[in-house]
Enzyme design. Structure first.
Site, mmCIF file in Angstrom:
data_model
loop_
_atom_site.group_PDB
_atom_site.id
_atom_site.type_symbol
_atom_site.label_atom_id
_atom_site.label_comp_id
_atom_site.label_asym_id
_atom_site.label_seq_id
_atom_site.Cartn_x
_atom_site.Cartn_y
_atom_site.Cartn_z
ATOM 1 N N HIS A 1 4.931 -8.565 -9.066
ATOM 2 C CA HIS A 1 3.623 -7.922 -8.954
ATOM 3 C C HIS A 1 3.556 -6.681 -9.853
ATOM 4 O O HIS A 1 2.590 -6.487 -10.599
ATOM 5 C CB HIS A 1 3.354 -7.542 -7.492
ATOM 6 N N HIS B 1 0.881 -4.560 -12.850
ATOM 7 C CA HIS B 1 0.635 -3.155 -13.211
ATOM 8 C C HIS B 1 1.030 -2.770 -14.635
ATOM 9 O O HIS B 1 0.348 -1.965 -15.270
ATOM 10 C CB HIS B 1 1.386 -2.229 -12.245
ATOM 11 N N GLU C 1 -5.723 -2.105 -7.825
ATOM 12 C CA GLU C 1 -5.176 -3.344 -7.255
ATOM 13 C C GLU C 1 -6.118 -4.543 -7.374
ATOM 14 O O GLU C 1 -5.688 -5.644 -7.675
ATOM 15 C CB GLU C 1 -4.798 -3.148 -5.777
ATOM 16 N N SER D 1 -1.382 -10.690 -10.465
ATOM 17 C CA SER D 1 -0.069 -11.197 -10.031
ATOM 18 C C SER D 1 -0.195 -12.219 -8.913
ATOM 19 O O SER D 1 0.800 -12.728 -8.417
ATOM 20 C CB SER D 1 0.832 -10.045 -9.578
HETATM 21 C C1 H4B Z 1 -2.091 4.129 -2.808
HETATM 22 C C2 H4B Z 1 -2.251 2.814 -2.167
HETATM 23 O O1 H4B Z 1 -2.120 2.882 -0.768
HETATM 24 C C3 H4B Z 1 -1.416 1.697 -2.809
HETATM 25 O O2 H4B Z 1 -1.850 0.482 -2.290
HETATM 26 C C4 H4B Z 1 0.083 1.837 -2.857
HETATM 27 C C5 H4B Z 1 0.843 2.041 -1.571
HETATM 28 N N1 H4B Z 1 2.283 1.985 -1.791
HETATM 29 C C6 H4B Z 1 2.832 1.247 -2.792
HETATM 30 N N2 H4B Z 1 4.191 1.151 -2.907
HETATM 31 C C7 H4B Z 1 4.726 0.403 -3.893
HETATM 32 N N3 H4B Z 1 6.068 0.305 -3.992
HETATM 33 N N4 H4B Z 1 3.954 -0.275 -4.781
HETATM 34 C C8 H4B Z 1 2.592 -0.191 -4.712
HETATM 35 O O3 H4B Z 1 1.910 -0.830 -5.566
HETATM 36 C C9 H4B Z 1 1.993 0.588 -3.702
HETATM 37 N N5 H4B Z 1 0.636 0.731 -3.601
HETATM 38 N N1 TYR Z 2 -0.213 -9.915 -2.893
HETATM 39 C C1 TYR Z 2 0.406 -9.483 -4.133
HETATM 40 C C2 TYR Z 2 1.534 -8.507 -3.871
HETATM 41 C C3 TYR Z 2 1.086 -7.269 -3.168
HETATM 42 C C4 TYR Z 2 1.281 -7.079 -1.823
HETATM 43 C C5 TYR Z 2 0.873 -5.939 -1.162
HETATM 44 C C6 TYR Z 2 0.249 -4.917 -1.883
HETATM 45 O O1 TYR Z 2 -0.141 -3.771 -1.275
HETATM 46 C C7 TYR Z 2 0.036 -5.082 -3.255
HETATM 47 C C8 TYR Z 2 0.459 -6.248 -3.888
HETATM 48 C C9 TYR Z 2 0.969 -10.691 -4.881
HETATM 49 O O2 TYR Z 2 1.140 -11.726 -4.334
HETATM 50 O O3 TYR Z 2 1.266 -10.553 -6.041
HETATM 51 FE FE FE2 Z 3 0.362 -2.689 -6.632
#
Ligand code: H4B
Ligand code: TYR
Ligand code: FE2
Length: 560
Positions: free
Chosen positions: A388, A393, A433, A452
């Site tokens: 992902h 990203h 996202e 992703s």
């Molecule tokens: C800021 C927001 O809550 C966001 O979804 C964050 C939360 N924590 C995360 N932590 C990780 N490792 N990777 C991420 O993409 C995110 N996304």
């Molecule tokens: N659902 C995403 C992965 C993901 C999960 C949780 C998150 O907050 C963000 C991304 C994937 O399948 O690629």
């Molecule tokens: Fe993310």
């Protein structure tokens, strides 16, 4: 049997480590907004117990022991009051005694009052070192004077005795029963003497209440990292998505997978600022999972991804970082990003709290997981994994305009209140996202969780979901869940447009100061003095001079 074992494992794990379950988080609810709310609650409770402990300590050591309120000695366990944020603060709006605030609230504060949050903070600040004890403190005191203005003489004399200086004095008729006047006295004196002054005034029956309402002792602004190395402390996890704790996780019953995930997470726990990111020798199965997702993205990208994503993707292929047969190493990706936008990576052990995650963006640091999703579910996983991060990203973090947008969300989060963090993470959710944007009247994806997760990408671009224009004010309060595909997506005109709107919205946030990232020192500066601003203006002037010269030179060659 396996499920029972997993359940047992889950319970043991929960006691040892789970931030969520040991605090009673209803783990079946899966929304990051709920997470943020829950985090707020836990932080509040923790703060409360710290305050209560400090009160008990103060009581044990005899401080304040002479004060008896409503016949109950301070620190009495059953009766110990709770601190409500804001009740004290309201009384000195703009540093004035605000008329609107006189009344119920004011009298309530007095009755409930024992050792306030401000006094505990002051006491803690003073006890740090002998210098801290002697540090000069600005403070405002609200005094309830039973016997009229005559008591002011006593106040002034006592301040003088403690080598303090009165900077502002204001009175009003009090609306509290049996109190004639309220006085707001702003003083400046050493912390230690200030504590003594409060004690001394409280011993006098002339005052029905002596409240400390400081302007700058108080840690009303939550702690935030000031230097990129402070991110070593920004690695708090939301563990509810982890395979041990989430029965829907594809790795829940796969012991080997869970071991592997844990082993890789250890790297993140041990990581410190400045370390190179350790390489991982990925297994054949892990590389195969990557290859499946990678090839599908390659297929769908030309039609559905936004222009900036595709351009950066090509660069990553040219740099031999994005290849089908092996998972890129974070260190190589980090060096690639550094060259393009100054972003770098840090390894993360799992889903981080919104506050920690957003804070790192302020430093152009992206916290990236390093483990791989379970082989059984290549096209969707409940927690972020390196596929992902890498396919979702990384390409856009190599785009200058998008990198800046990400950093701006991060900067806005530093020192923000809990409810603002909730709003910022919602904006992050619906843009970084799950964002869609327009390109020549066509809809394209730029959100990482769309790029992703192939299933969700096709859903987002079908006619099923509702599409709304991205508008930070409304987007930031839109509830969402992350269990199923989103029913609503927000469409930005362009990154530039999203940035403009975001900037305007952020400027209305409550934080009373501006911050700026200094890339040379990797430090976030709080712009709170004229000196700092003057230095910056001088730097910008120099820069302007260079730019103006450049324009002149170009024009010169043009017309010659
Ligand atoms: C800021 C927001 O809550 C966001 O979804 C964050 C939360 N924590 C995360 N932590 C990780 N490792 N990777 C991420 O993409 C995110 N996304
Ligand atoms: N659902 C995403 C992965 C993901 C999960 C949780 C998150 O907050 C963000 C991304 C994937 O399948 O690629
Ligand atoms: Fe993310």
């Amino acid at each position: 049997m396996a499920v029972a074992a997993a359940q047992k494992n889950r319970e043991m794990f929960a006691i040892k480590k789970s931030y969520s379950i040991e605090n009673g988080y209803p783990s079946r609810r899966r929304s990051l907004v709920d997470d943020a709310r829950f985090e707020t609650l836990v932080v509040k409770q923790t703060k409360q117990s710290v305050l209560e402990e400090a009160r008990a300590r103060a009581n044990d050591s005899g401080l304040d022991s002479e004060f008896i309120q409503d016949g109950v000695p301070i620190g009495n366990g059953d009766n110990s009051p709770t601190v409500e944020d804001g009740t004290q603060q309201d009384e000195t709006k703009n540093g004035q005694l605000a008329d609107a605030d006189i009344g119920d609230d004011a009298s309530k504060t007095d009755e409930d009052y024992t050792l306030t949050e401000e006094e505990i903070i002051l006491q803690n600040a003073a006890s740090e070192s002998p210098e801290a004890e002697q540090a000069i403190q600005q403070a405002a005191l609200l005094l309830r004077m039973r016997d009229g203005m005559g008591s002011l003489a006593r106040v002034l004399k006592t301040v003088d005795n403690y080598k303090g200086c009165v900077q502002h004095l204001e009175t009003r008729p009090s609306q509290v029963t049996d109190v004639q006047f309220d006085a707001l006295v702003k003083v400046s004196m050493s912390r230690n003497n200030l504590l003594q002054l409060i004690r001394s005034l409280r011993q006098s029956t002339a005052f029905a209440g002596v409240n400390l309402m400081t302007e700058n002792i108080s840690s009303k602004t939550p702690w935030f990292p000031r230097h990129a190395s402070d991110l070593d402390n920004c690695n708090h996890l939301m563990t509810k998505y982890e395979p041990e704790l989430d029965m829907n996780h594809p790795g829940f019953a796969d012991k080997e997978y869970r071991e592997r995930r844990k082993q890789i997470a250890e790297i993140a726990f041990a990581y410190k600022y400045g370390d190179p990111i350790p390489s991982i020798s990925y297994k054949e199965t892990e590389n195969a999972t990557w290859q499946r997702v990678f090839n599908t993205v390659l297929d769908l990208m030309p039609k559905h991804a936004c222009r900036e994503y595709k351009a950066a993707f090509t660069k990553l292929q040219e740099a031999d970082i994005f290849v089908p047969h092996r998972i890129p190493q974070l260190e190589d990706v980090s060096n690639f990003l550094r060259k393009h936008t100054g972003f770098t990576l840090r390894p993360a052990a799992g889903l981080l709290t919104a506050r920690d995650f957003l804070a790192s963006l302020a430093f152009r640091v992206f916290q990236s997981t390093q483990y791989v999703r379970h082989a059984n579910s290549p096209f969707h996983t409940p927690e972020p994994d390196c596929i992902h991060e890498l396919l979702g990203h990384i390409p856009l973090l190599a785009d200058p305009s998008f990198a800046q947008f990400s950093q701006e969300i991060g900067l806005a989060s530093l020192g923000a209140s809990d409810s603002e963090i909730e709003k910022l993470s919602t904006v992050y959710w619906f843009t970084v996202e799950f964002g869609l944007c327009k390109e020549n009247h066509q809809l394209k994806a730029y959100g990482a969780a769309l790029l992703s997760s192939i299933g969700e990408l096709l859903h987002a671009l079908s006619d099923k979901p509702e599409l709304r224009p991205f508008e930070p004010a409304s987007t930031s309060v839109q509830p969402y869940q992350d269990q199923e595909y989103q029913p609503i997506y927000y469409v930005a005109e362009s990154f530039e447009d999203a940035k403009d709107k975001f900037r305007r919205w952020v400027s209305a946030m409550s934080r009373p100061f501006e911050v700026r990232f200094n890339p040379h020192t990797e430090r976030v500066e709080v712009l709170d003095t004229v000196d700092k601003l003057e230095t910056l203006i001088w730097q910008l002037n120099t820069e302007m001079l260079h730019l103006t010269n450049a324009v002149k030179k170009l024009k010169g060659t043009h017309f010659e």
